[in-house]
Scaffold this motif. Structure first.
Motif, PDB file in Angstrom:
ATOM      1  N   SER A   1     -32.875  49.824  -8.932  1.00 45.61           N
ATOM      2  CA  SER A   1     -34.268  49.904  -9.389  1.00 45.61           C
ATOM      3  C   SER A   1     -35.240  49.812  -8.220  1.00 45.61           C
ATOM      4  O   SER A   1     -36.211  50.574  -8.133  1.00 45.61           O
TER       5      SER A   1
ATOM      6  N   GLU B   1     -33.030  57.206 -10.229  1.00 40.63           N
ATOM      7  CA  GLU B   1     -34.150  56.267 -10.265  1.00 40.63           C
ATOM      8  C   GLU B   1     -35.294  56.758  -9.392  1.00 40.63           C
ATOM      9  O   GLU B   1     -36.472  56.671  -9.783  1.00 40.63           O
TER      10      GLU B   1
ATOM     11  N   ARG C   1     -30.836  58.169 -17.584  1.00 41.88           N
ATOM     12  CA  ARG C   1     -32.139  57.700 -17.069  1.00 41.88           C
ATOM     13  C   ARG C   1     -33.128  58.860 -17.009  1.00 41.88           C
ATOM     14  O   ARG C   1     -34.281  58.733 -17.433  1.00 41.88           O
TER      15      ARG C   1
END
Length: 233
Positions: free
Chosen positions: A55, A100, A149
């Motif tokens: 992250s 990400e 994601r």
């Protein structure tokens, strides 16, 4: 010494429990310093540290792109190289980190999403077929987490690049984590063609750990399949 100190400080931060707080503290580092310090943490065995590092890597590279786009491209190429057989490495945490980054930066997503998708595709005979299919089961998990994601933050881009044909086969994977992540992805992408398989998977009791919104929680393939069906309707 500065680099070593940064890595130590970053590792201490990654052991924290609140992702929002950790991200805030990471912004005290220059973007490039944060990226360099995080590389060794995205492949840690400790799942909490690894996921928080992923992250943080996403935000750090996105931050870097805002001030030095070419430096951010260098990081993305470093990710790609680590997934290359010739690199001598394995690329743990790389597909997840790439996804990400692309969720957090539209420009990098436009430039590199086709490369992430290529790891789901076999190389073909035609010159335009440039698949880089990943066979390693654990790397496939990372790849499908990346797809999930992106299906949440950039579904239109995934669909525009033809990923709708690449995800459904993973619903039949022998690996429960891969099956579950594929179910989550097809649900986010509203792939109605996958409904029959999802209906069957709602009875799949196999468990997996799912990292989402800064939290690592236990779930099942069946629960994710049900969630996917509900997302479509």
């Amino acid at each position: 010494m500065g680099c070593r100190k940064n890595k130590h400080q970053v590792l201490e931060l990654l052991n924290g429990q609140d992702l929002a707080f950790v991200l805030g503290e990471m912004r005290q580092f220059a973007a490039k310093d944060a990226v360099n310090a995080l590389f060794s943490s995205i492949c840690r065995e400790n799942p909490h540290v690894r996921w928080f590092a992923i992250s943080c890597m996403g935000e750090a590279v996105a931050r870097l792109a805002e001030v030095e786009m070419e430096e951010a491209r260098i990081v993305m190429r470093r990710f790609l190289w680590s997934l290359n057989d010739e690199s001598g490495g394995i690329g743990w945490g790389v597909p997840e980190s790439m996804a990400e980054v692309m969720c957090r930066h539209a420009g990098l997503a436009e430039e590199y999403i086709h490369m992430l998708i290529s790891y789901m595709r076999e190389d073909g005979e035609d010159i335009c077929q440039d698949g880089n299919y990943i066979e390693h089961p654990l790397l496939q998990r990372g790849l499908l987490w990346g797809a999930a994601r992106l299906s949440d933050c950039r579904p239109e881009l995934l669909l525009a690049k033809g990923a709708a044909a690449d995800i459904p086969p993973y619903l039949e994977s022998e690996d429960a984590t891969t099956r579950g992540l594929a179910a989550l992805t097809v649900g986010n992408l509203r792939l109605k063609v996958a409904e029959p398989v999802l209906l069957r998977l709602t009875g799949d009791p196999a468990g997996l750990s799912l990292y989402r919104d800064g939290v690592l929680k236990e779930t099942t393939v069946g629960a994710l399949a049900q969630m996917a069906l509900e997302a479509m309707n």
